[in-house]
Motif scaffolding. Sequence first.
Motif, PDB file in Angstrom:
ATOM      1  N   VAL A   1       0.840  -1.198   0.000  1.00 51.07           N
ATOM      2  CA  VAL A   1       0.000   0.000   0.000  1.00 51.07           C
ATOM      3  C   VAL A   1       0.875   1.249   0.000  1.00 51.07           C
ATOM      4  O   VAL A   1       1.838   1.346   0.758  1.00 51.07           O
ATOM      5  N   ARG A   2       0.527   2.200  -0.858  1.00 51.94           N
ATOM      6  CA  ARG A   2       1.217   3.493  -0.897  1.00 51.94           C
ATOM      7  C   ARG A   2       0.341   4.563  -0.252  1.00 51.94           C
ATOM      8  O   ARG A   2      -0.878   4.466  -0.261  1.00 51.94           O
ATOM      9  N   SER A   3       0.998   5.581   0.285  1.00 52.39           N
ATOM     10  CA  SER A   3       0.235   6.679   0.867  1.00 52.39           C
ATOM     11  C   SER A   3      -0.516   7.429  -0.227  1.00 52.39           C
ATOM     12  O   SER A   3      -0.100   7.433  -1.395  1.00 52.39           O
ATOM     13  N   ALA A   4      -1.621   8.048   0.125  1.00 51.51           N
ATOM     14  CA  ALA A   4      -2.456   8.753  -0.846  1.00 51.51           C
ATOM     15  C   ALA A   4      -3.027  10.014  -0.218  1.00 51.51           C
ATOM     16  O   ALA A   4      -3.258  10.079   1.000  1.00 51.51           O
ATOM     17  N   ARG A   5      -3.251  11.011  -1.054  1.00 48.04           N
ATOM     18  CA  ARG A   5      -3.915  12.238  -0.610  1.00 48.04           C
ATOM     19  C   ARG A   5      -5.426  12.011  -0.662  1.00 48.04           C
ATOM     20  O   ARG A   5      -5.963  11.645  -1.701  1.00 48.04           O
ATOM     21  N   VAL A   6      -6.064  12.247   0.448  1.00 48.32           N
ATOM     22  CA  VAL A   6      -7.493  11.957   0.575  1.00 48.32           C
ATOM     23  C   VAL A   6      -8.224  13.244   0.950  1.00 48.32           C
ATOM     24  O   VAL A   6      -7.790  13.986   1.834  1.00 48.32           O
ATOM     25  N   GLY A   7      -9.328  13.526   0.265  1.00 50.05           N
ATOM     26  CA  GLY A   7     -10.091  14.724   0.599  1.00 50.05           C
ATOM     27  C   GLY A   7     -11.246  14.944  -0.351  1.00 50.05           C
ATOM     28  O   GLY A   7     -11.609  14.070  -1.150  1.00 50.05           O
ATOM     29  N   THR A   8     -11.806  16.141  -0.286  1.00 49.72           N
ATOM     30  CA  THR A   8     -12.980  16.465  -1.100  1.00 49.72           C
ATOM     31  C   THR A   8     -12.655  17.376  -2.280  1.00 49.72           C
ATOM     32  O   THR A   8     -13.555  17.710  -3.047  1.00 49.72           O
ATOM     33  N   ASP A   9     -11.392  17.775  -2.422  1.00 50.03           N
ATOM     34  CA  ASP A   9     -11.005  18.671  -3.510  1.00 50.03           C
ATOM     35  C   ASP A   9     -10.355  17.866  -4.623  1.00 50.03           C
ATOM     36  O   ASP A   9      -9.247  17.341  -4.458  1.00 50.03           O
ATOM     37  N   PRO A  10     -10.975  17.756  -5.790  1.00 49.85           N
ATOM     38  CA  PRO A  10     -10.404  16.967  -6.888  1.00 49.85           C
ATOM     39  C   PRO A  10      -9.044  17.479  -7.371  1.00 49.85           C
ATOM     40  O   PRO A  10      -8.277  16.718  -7.953  1.00 49.85           O
ATOM     41  N   ALA A  11      -8.770  18.737  -7.127  1.00 48.15           N
ATOM     42  CA  ALA A  11      -7.506  19.304  -7.609  1.00 48.15           C
ATOM     43  C   ALA A  11      -6.311  18.841  -6.792  1.00 48.15           C
ATOM     44  O   ALA A  11      -5.170  18.917  -7.261  1.00 48.15           O
ATOM     45  N   THR A  12      -6.539  18.374  -5.587  1.00 48.50           N
ATOM     46  CA  THR A  12      -5.412  18.037  -4.709  1.00 48.50           C
ATOM     47  C   THR A  12      -5.440  16.611  -4.192  1.00 48.50           C
ATOM     48  O   THR A  12      -4.558  16.225  -3.418  1.00 48.50           O
ATOM     49  N   CYS A  13      -6.415  15.797  -4.592  1.00 47.46           N
ATOM     50  CA  CYS A  13      -6.587  14.470  -3.990  1.00 47.46           C
ATOM     51  C   CYS A  13      -6.316  13.337  -4.976  1.00 47.46           C
ATOM     52  O   CYS A  13      -6.470  13.491  -6.183  1.00 47.46           O
ATOM     53  N   ASP A  14      -5.926  12.195  -4.396  1.00 46.18           N
ATOM     54  CA  ASP A  14      -5.848  10.948  -5.150  1.00 46.18           C
ATOM     55  C   ASP A  14      -7.112  10.118  -4.944  1.00 46.18           C
ATOM     56  O   ASP A  14      -7.539   9.407  -5.849  1.00 46.18           O
ATOM     57  N   VAL A  15      -7.662  10.195  -3.741  1.00 43.70           N
ATOM     58  CA  VAL A  15      -8.918   9.516  -3.410  1.00 43.70           C
ATOM     59  C   VAL A  15      -9.925  10.584  -3.016  1.00 43.70           C
ATOM     60  O   VAL A  15      -9.688  11.359  -2.078  1.00 43.70           O
ATOM     61  N   LEU A  16     -11.038  10.633  -3.728  1.00 47.18           N
ATOM     62  CA  LEU A  16     -12.019  11.701  -3.539  1.00 47.18           C
ATOM     63  C   LEU A  16     -13.143  11.234  -2.620  1.00 47.18           C
ATOM     64  O   LEU A  16     -13.721  10.158  -2.815  1.00 47.18           O
ATOM     65  N   LEU A  17     -13.461  12.046  -1.613  1.00 49.96           N
ATOM     66  CA  LEU A  17     -14.535  11.754  -0.675  1.00 49.96           C
ATOM     67  C   LEU A  17     -15.723  12.671  -0.944  1.00 49.96           C
ATOM     68  O   LEU A  17     -15.566  13.781  -1.465  1.00 49.96           O
ATOM     69  N   ASP A  18     -16.923  12.217  -0.535  1.00 55.15           N
ATOM     70  CA  ASP A  18     -18.075  13.107  -0.616  1.00 55.15           C
ATOM     71  C   ASP A  18     -18.218  13.847   0.713  1.00 55.15           C
ATOM     72  O   ASP A  18     -17.378  13.714   1.624  1.00 55.15           O
ATOM     73  N   ALA A  19     -19.287  14.610   0.848  1.00 57.09           N
ATOM     74  CA  ALA A  19     -19.466  15.419   2.052  1.00 57.09           C
ATOM     75  C   ALA A  19     -19.631  14.577   3.302  1.00 57.09           C
ATOM     76  O   ALA A  19     -19.371  15.044   4.420  1.00 57.09           O
ATOM     77  N   ASP A  20     -20.037  13.322   3.148  1.00 58.36           N
ATOM     78  CA  ASP A  20     -20.215  12.419   4.285  1.00 58.36           C
ATOM     79  C   ASP A  20     -18.985  11.556   4.546  1.00 58.36           C
ATOM     80  O   ASP A  20     -19.056  10.570   5.283  1.00 58.36           O
ATOM     81  N   ALA A  21     -17.859  11.921   3.901  1.00 55.34           N
ATOM     82  CA  ALA A  21     -16.582  11.216   4.064  1.00 55.34           C
ATOM     83  C   ALA A  21     -16.591   9.817   3.462  1.00 55.34           C
ATOM     84  O   ALA A  21     -15.745   8.992   3.800  1.00 55.34           O
ATOM     85  N   ARG A  22     -17.549   9.555   2.577  1.00 51.98           N
ATOM     86  CA  ARG A  22     -17.553   8.274   1.882  1.00 51.98           C
ATOM     87  C   ARG A  22     -16.713   8.389   0.610  1.00 51.98           C
ATOM     88  O   ARG A  22     -16.641   9.448  -0.012  1.00 51.98           O
ATOM     89  N   ILE A  23     -16.120   7.260   0.232  1.00 58.18           N
ATOM     90  CA  ILE A  23     -15.220   7.264  -0.923  1.00 58.18           C
ATOM     91  C   ILE A  23     -16.034   7.324  -2.214  1.00 58.18           C
ATOM     92  O   ILE A  23     -16.883   6.461  -2.470  1.00 58.18           O
ATOM     93  N   ARG A  24     -15.758   8.345  -3.014  1.00 57.18           N
ATOM     94  CA  ARG A  24     -16.485   8.525  -4.268  1.00 57.18           C
ATOM     95  C   ARG A  24     -15.724   7.976  -5.464  1.00 57.18           C
ATOM     96  O   ARG A  24     -16.288   7.300  -6.325  1.00 57.18           O
ATOM     97  N   ALA A  25     -14.418   8.293  -5.565  1.00 60.07           N
ATOM     98  CA  ALA A  25     -13.676   7.943  -6.775  1.00 60.07           C
ATOM     99  C   ALA A  25     -12.183   7.939  -6.474  1.00 60.07           C
ATOM    100  O   ALA A  25     -11.735   8.458  -5.441  1.00 60.07           O
ATOM    101  N   VAL A  26     -11.419   7.358  -7.400  1.00 58.21           N
ATOM    102  CA  VAL A  26      -9.970   7.350  -7.305  1.00 58.21           C
ATOM    103  C   VAL A  26      -9.401   7.906  -8.604  1.00 58.21           C
ATOM    104  O   VAL A  26      -9.924   7.656  -9.691  1.00 58.21           O
ATOM    105  N   ARG A  27      -8.343   8.667  -8.479  1.00 57.60           N
ATOM    106  CA  ARG A  27      -7.725   9.295  -9.639  1.00 57.60           C
ATOM    107  C   ARG A  27      -6.897   8.270 -10.426  1.00 57.60           C
ATOM    108  O   ARG A  27      -6.171   7.454  -9.844  1.00 57.60           O
ATOM    109  N   THR A  28      -6.957   8.349 -11.743  1.00 61.85           N
ATOM    110  CA  THR A  28      -6.109   7.520 -12.591  1.00 61.85           C
ATOM    111  C   THR A  28      -5.635   8.356 -13.767  1.00 61.85           C
ATOM    112  O   THR A  28      -6.359   9.213 -14.280  1.00 61.85           O
ATOM    113  N   GLY A  29      -4.388   8.105 -14.195  1.00 67.45           N
ATOM    114  CA  GLY A  29      -3.815   8.871 -15.306  1.00 67.45           C
ATOM    115  C   GLY A  29      -3.522  10.300 -14.912  1.00 67.45           C
ATOM    116  O   GLY A  29      -3.756  10.752 -13.794  1.00 67.45           O
ATOM    117  N   GLY A  30      -2.965  11.044 -15.865  1.00 71.66           N
ATOM    118  CA  GLY A  30      -2.738  12.460 -15.671  1.00 71.66           C
ATOM    119  C   GLY A  30      -1.650  12.822 -14.684  1.00 71.66           C
ATOM    120  O   GLY A  30      -1.530  13.972 -14.281  1.00 71.66           O
TER     121      GLY A  30
END
Length: 392
Positions: free
Chosen positions: A299-328
Amino acid sequence: MRPETAEETLMTVLPDPRTHAGTTVVDPPVPAVDDVRWDAELRRVLARPELLTLHPQPIAELSTGQIAGFEVLSRFDASRIVAPPDVWFAAADHFGHNAELQSRVLATAVDMRDVLPPNTFLTVNIEPHLLLDDRVNGTLFEHADLSRLVVELTEHTRAGDPRALRRVLDRLRERGGLVAMDDAGTGYAGLSQLLHLTPDIVKIDRELVHGIDTDPVKRSLMEVLGDLVGRMDGWLLAEGIETPEELDTVVGLGVALGQGFALARPAVGLLPQLTDDVVQRIRTVAGRTQFDEHVLSIVRSARVGTDPATCDVLLDADARIRAVRTGGTTDDLPLRWVRPLLVAPSASLAEVARRAANRHPADLGAPLVCTDGQGRVVGIVLHSDLLLALAR
């Protein structure tokens, strides 16, 4: 006494290098090593011991985060010429002062053992051919007890007489000292010197550590060297670790010792320590490697949060996992956000690989997201790391 890996500007100091009336004084270039100004300044340094100082940098155990020892790095901060230590020693070699200068460093380093914490060592770097000089080995062997001292041999210059060098090293070990080979794999001798000297510590050069978190070939080489050194009853030391990702990788590979800015910088007048955050990071990653058959080990460390510009793993307002970044990021693929495949830390590598292979073809390259029992993100799993782990 080797300089750290960060680039240093080569400049000479004017009599008063300050800013006057809003104009910064621009210093001329450093003299070439054969410039006669070096001879005068080296004589001045040798006549005034306070002009040469040793800055210790910690060497950490990468399984516990504890400090195993310190390397002393030479600095000429109070001299009239400002240049990296390797330039100073090159000039000293040109003008015939190198043995005397390194004797001064060695004598100071041997005395520094008195202030070391318990169960730690002190390392000092010496070129092999100078260790055969009576002025240098005389400084060393005037001490009957050389325990807790590690003599690092560079690969930059041949010893000239390998048998004579081996005799000096045997005397060192008889008095309790240890031998390290510095910058392994980058100099003249390579594996032949490694096998001939059988050092107690083998230091892997910064060039092989840089970017190891993204270079599978370097990771494989580190594993091979670790296995070889282990069979020789020695320790592998990765030097020049400058980023958290490099630190995580060498810890995960089971490298015994580490050194570099990501751990702690050298300091003057004190023995620097590792911060609590660095120690905890080492212990966390080292703990994961105990589960080498489980996904937690890669497992590698990842940036987690609600801002797509700064995160690798995107959370919603309830802190549930919405999506993961790929590419780019590190490739030419366009940035996308995809639905994550969640895996548990204790899941086997084979199980995770089977689940990943059954994803939609368009999402096969997306990282997997590792979560704990409360659904919190532990980190991400890259497909390349998963394949390498399965191939071991």
